[in-house]
Design a protein around this motif. Structure first.
Motif, PDB file in Angstrom:
ATOM      1  N   ARG A  32      41.701  45.012  26.219  1.00 33.80           N
ATOM      2  CA  ARG A  32      40.649  45.485  25.249  1.00 33.80           C
ATOM      3  C   ARG A  32      40.031  46.793  25.471  1.00 33.80           C
ATOM      4  O   ARG A  32      39.742  47.285  24.512  1.00 33.80           O
ATOM      5  CB  ARG A  32      39.878  44.415  24.985  1.00 33.80           C
ATOM      6  N   TYR A  33      39.785  47.400  26.542  1.00 30.25           N
ATOM      7  CA  TYR A  33      38.786  48.221  26.935  1.00 30.25           C
ATOM      8  C   TYR A  33      39.383  49.446  27.765  1.00 30.25           C
ATOM      9  O   TYR A  33      40.408  49.050  28.615  1.00 30.25           O
ATOM     10  CB  TYR A  33      37.579  47.632  27.748  1.00 30.25           C
ATOM     11  N   ASN A  34      39.122  50.658  27.457  1.00 30.08           N
ATOM     12  CA  ASN A  34      39.472  51.727  28.457  1.00 30.08           C
ATOM     13  C   ASN A  34      38.257  52.115  29.275  1.00 30.08           C
ATOM     14  O   ASN A  34      37.142  52.218  28.846  1.00 30.08           O
ATOM     15  CB  ASN A  34      39.859  52.941  27.576  1.00 30.08           C
ATOM     16  N   PHE A  35      38.391  52.109  30.465  1.00 29.11           N
ATOM     17  CA  PHE A  35      37.308  52.574  31.446  1.00 29.11           C
ATOM     18  C   PHE A  35      37.906  53.366  32.487  1.00 29.11           C
ATOM     19  O   PHE A  35      39.070  53.397  32.923  1.00 29.11           O
ATOM     20  CB  PHE A  35      36.562  51.077  32.094  1.00 29.11           C
ATOM     21  N   PRO A  36      37.050  54.111  33.140  1.00 29.67           N
ATOM     22  CA  PRO A  36      37.575  55.132  34.131  1.00 29.67           C
ATOM     23  C   PRO A  36      38.092  54.480  35.591  1.00 29.67           C
ATOM     24  O   PRO A  36      37.780  53.381  35.578  1.00 29.67           O
ATOM     25  CB  PRO A  36      36.280  55.908  34.859  1.00 29.67           C
ATOM     26  N   ALA A  37      39.152  54.833  35.869  1.00 27.47           N
ATOM     27  CA  ALA A  37      40.053  54.699  37.097  1.00 27.47           C
ATOM     28  C   ALA A  37      40.641  53.213  36.769  1.00 27.47           C
ATOM     29  O   ALA A  37      40.829  52.326  37.633  1.00 27.47           O
ATOM     30  CB  ALA A  37      38.994  54.600  38.240  1.00 27.47           C
ATOM     31  N   LYS A  38      40.793  52.832  35.530  1.00 28.42           N
ATOM     32  CA  LYS A  38      41.316  51.548  35.077  1.00 28.42           C
ATOM     33  C   LYS A  38      42.716  51.261  35.911  1.00 28.42           C
ATOM     34  O   LYS A  38      42.764  50.198  36.480  1.00 28.42           O
ATOM     35  CB  LYS A  38      41.652  51.559  33.448  1.00 28.42           C
ATOM     36  N   ALA A  39      43.753  52.260  35.839  1.00 34.87           N
ATOM     37  CA  ALA A  39      45.083  51.862  36.576  1.00 34.87           C
ATOM     38  C   ALA A  39      44.461  51.567  38.037  1.00 34.87           C
ATOM     39  O   ALA A  39      45.198  50.720  38.611  1.00 34.87           O
ATOM     40  CB  ALA A  39      45.940  53.070  36.240  1.00 34.87           C
ATOM     41  N   GLY A  40      43.806  52.437  38.782  1.00 34.88           N
ATOM     42  CA  GLY A  40      43.595  52.094  40.119  1.00 34.88           C
ATOM     43  C   GLY A  40      42.782  50.736  40.196  1.00 34.88           C
ATOM     44  O   GLY A  40      43.126  49.953  41.188  1.00 34.88           O
ATOM     45  N   ILE A  41      41.949  50.461  39.568  1.00 36.89           N
ATOM     46  CA  ILE A  41      41.119  49.387  39.645  1.00 36.89           C
ATOM     47  C   ILE A  41      42.005  47.977  39.478  1.00 36.89           C
ATOM     48  O   ILE A  41      42.202  47.195  40.297  1.00 36.89           O
ATOM     49  CB  ILE A  41      40.126  49.162  38.976  1.00 36.89           C
ATOM     50  N   MET A  42      42.818  47.778  38.557  1.00 36.44           N
ATOM     51  CA  MET A  42      43.727  46.848  38.208  1.00 36.44           C
ATOM     52  C   MET A  42      44.800  46.845  39.265  1.00 36.44           C
ATOM     53  O   MET A  42      45.195  45.651  39.962  1.00 36.44           O
ATOM     54  CB  MET A  42      44.422  47.263  36.810  1.00 36.44           C
TER      55      MET A  42
END
Lengths: 271, 354
Positions: free
Chosen positions: A90-100
């Motif tokens: 639902r959300y876009n946030f910084p470093a999303k790919a890295g965190i997930m």
């Protein structure tokens, strides 16, 4: 008229399924076999190995541990996974790919590495290994599966439903509870069941972190050393496999129902 | 809250934070701890916290550790190759030959064995492959062999067969997903333009499915290197792998720093091997394209592969007198990492996203 024609590929697929199912087909055969040696030829039908399971106190202890662990792990990892999956879809946030990517890492990491690093930290902190430490380890392992399943439920969700609820005067939390939650409920149940199965069957982390509170697989592992106990192990295995398959089918029914509810087509599979 | 983040970004970060904090505490911290441990030493129960590379020197030079590490990598490489080659036709069958409404059922059938007790499945392979087990029984019954095969249990072959079974769904699913994404009209176009079925497969389907194949390779290779149960149950002494040694170090010898070092070395070996392989595929594809592909391109790429492997093998087997035991590992790492870095810098990103 459509003629059923067996292509070489279909024959290969059939043989491959046989290869995949070979161990599971053999398991009940030996569990009901009236002989102490796990080999052919079979000796006749018996249910006494299942009877033996009932009067093994150590086994009951292990079952209790396993159930406590599996239930706690299912709830913990589904809760953690619910928020993470919601954030990811639902959300876009910084470093999303890295965190997930980092949260999903236990999916590919060799379990031995996860297990010994947890063990070393626990030893260093002076904590004893117990049922609780297994819960912590299993939750780490199950969280990525919960996220993968719940992401499937969240992606198909029509965002305008939530917006409509908010426009009609619901708070954000209220909209989530009244609109989103019922729609993803089948996904949540599927996630609970899958995490329960994974935790119930998981061996490596439980083996490294169990101390003197064994889970079912750890108990099973100990029994594998005694040839005389093998038929009982086969009986226990049959029960575990049957339980897993039943839970899996229930989980799949819920997963499909969830997809139907959010209007997606079935792409198949949990992974 | 950091300044300058949008409301959406902040909400997203708050939502993901419980899972992230959990993973940081129970994954990142423990992984950093074993890296720290690998630089320490242990004497009976006391841990000596002076920084030392002793463990690494021992892990890389002791013939036993070296042999176990190489065997683990070799077994994993075999498992990966066999699993992916067997999985591809199945994924292809489900994607192209099974009716759409039956696909979910097929995928479900394939994943069921994966969800059932890992321990039991592996133990049953011991029963299946045993001297008096069903495989030997059937083969003798069919008259294929006269004496039971003894080379299929308690060795590396048994480990490979068992792991290829355990990791099958991990290979089938990513390949299936990439096959499903292929636009079917491309295949029709190829056939309309006069391409034979086989050539359509080789020149359209296979290249488009490569991302899935590569994903399958990663997903199978990484966990199998660290497998503990399979070598213990079906491997015998000839099939022991690095994870078994890590266990022995920690529990039987209670040498935690050495166990941690072996774990770190195993992770590094996996990372270097995969980076090497992926970047070299880019190099081989480039070489092959350079001479116009086809059989010539394949031969050239294969030659480059064989040459590099032979050089590495020579260094490993004969390097000790020239470079010293630790030096041999250094030279090998230099060749592998150096070559990979050179490719990464010099060659542009090619096909298949690598």
């Amino acid at each position: 008229m459509k003629r059923v024609r067996l292509s070489p590929l279909a024959i290969f697929a059939g043989l491959y399924l046989l290869f995949l199912y070979a161990p599971i087909i053999l398991l009940p055969i030996f569990a009901f076999n009236d002989g102490t040696i796990i080999a052919f030829p079979l000796q006749g039908f018996t249910t006494r190995w299942f009877g033996d399971l009932l009067n093994t106190p150590a086994l009951h202890e292990a079952t209790r541990n396993s159930l406590i662990i599996a239930v706690s792990v299912a709830m913990l990892s589904t809760c953690l996974g619910l928020f993470a999956a919601r954030a990811a879809t639902r959300y876009n946030f910084p470093a999303k790919a890295g965190i997930m990517g980092f949260i999903m890492l236990p999916l590919v990491l060799p379990e031995v590495i996860v297990a010994i690093s947890l063990l070393v930290v626990l030893m260093q902190l002076g904590l004893n290994t117990s049922v609780y430490t297994i819960i912590l380890g299993h939750t780490l392992l199950c969280m990525p599966f919960a996220i993968a399943i719940l992401q499937g439920s969240f992606t198909g969700l029509d965002q305008s439903l939530e917006e409509a609820a908010i426009d009609l005067g619901e708070t954000r939390a209220g909209a989530f509870r009244l609109v989103i939650l019922p729609l993803v409920m089948p996904g949540i149940i599927a996630s609970l069941l899958i995490c329960f199965i994974i935790s119930l069957d998981e061996f490596i982390i439980a083996f490294f972190l169990s101390g003197n509170e064994p889970t079912l697989p750890v108990y099973l592992w100990g029994q594998l050393r005694f040839p005389a106990r093998l038929p009982v192990v086969m009986a226990l295995g049959t029960i575990l496999v049957t339980l897993s398959v039943v839970l899996l089918i229930v989980a799949d029914i819920f997963r499909r129902r969830g997809l139907l509810r959010t209007g997606q087509s079935d792409s198949g599979g949990f992974l | 809250m950091p300044q300058g983040l949008s409301k959406e970004a902040r909400q997203g970060l708050i939502m993901v934070s419980p899972a992230l904090i959990y993973a940081l505490l129970l994954l990142a911290v423990p992984l950093l701890t074993i890296i720290m441990f690998s630089f320490w030493t242990q004497n009976f129960l006391t841990i000596n916290r002076t920084f030392t590379l002793e463990n690494y020197t021992e892990a890389l030079t002791d013939p036993l550790y070296r042999a176990l590490m190489l065997r683990s990598l070799r077994i994993s490489a075999w498992v990966t190759t066999i699993t992916v080659i067997l999985a591809f036709p199945i994924a292809y069958f489900i994607s192209f030959n099974v009716r759409p409404e039956k696909k979910a059922l097929w995928l479900f059938l394939i994943t069921i064995p994966f969800w059932t007790s890992y321990l039991i499945r592996i133990f049953l392979w011991r029963v299946i492959l045993a001297y008096d087990g069903p495989v030997n029984g059937t083969l003798i019954g069919l008259g294929v062999i006269e004496e039971p095969l003894s080379f299929i249990l308690y060795n590396a072959t048994a480990v490979v067969i068992t792991l290829a079974h355990a990791f099958a769904p991990f290979a089938i699913l990513p390949i299936f997903v990439s096959l499903e994404k292929i636009d079917r009209s491309l295949l029709e176009a190829a056939r309309d333009l006069g391409e034979a079925t086989i050539m359509t497969f080789l020149r359209v389907t296979l290249p488009l499915a490569m991302p899935g194949v590569l994903a399958a390779v990663l997903i199978v290779f990484i966990p199998t290197v660290g497998d503990y149960v399979t070598p213990r149950l079906v491997g015998g002494s000839g099939g022991t792998m690095i994870a078994n040694m890590i266990y022995v170090q920690i529990f039987d010898l209670s040498n935690r720093p050495m166990g941690a070092t072996l774990a770190v070395v195993a992770m590094m070996a996996v990372t270097i091997t995969l980076a090497w392989a992926i970047l070299h595929i880019r190099f081989w594809v480039h070489l092959s394209d350079g001479v116009g592909g086809g059989v010539r391109g394949f031969v050239l790429a294969a030659a480059a592969f064989v040459i590099e492997i032979s050089v590495l093998r020579w260094v490993l087997l004969n390097g000790d007198p020239y470079f010293g035991p630790a030096g041999t590992m250094g030279v090998m790492a230099a060749i592998m990492v150096g070559g990979a870095i050179a490719i990464a810098v010099l060659l542009p990103k090619g096909r298949w996203g690598i």
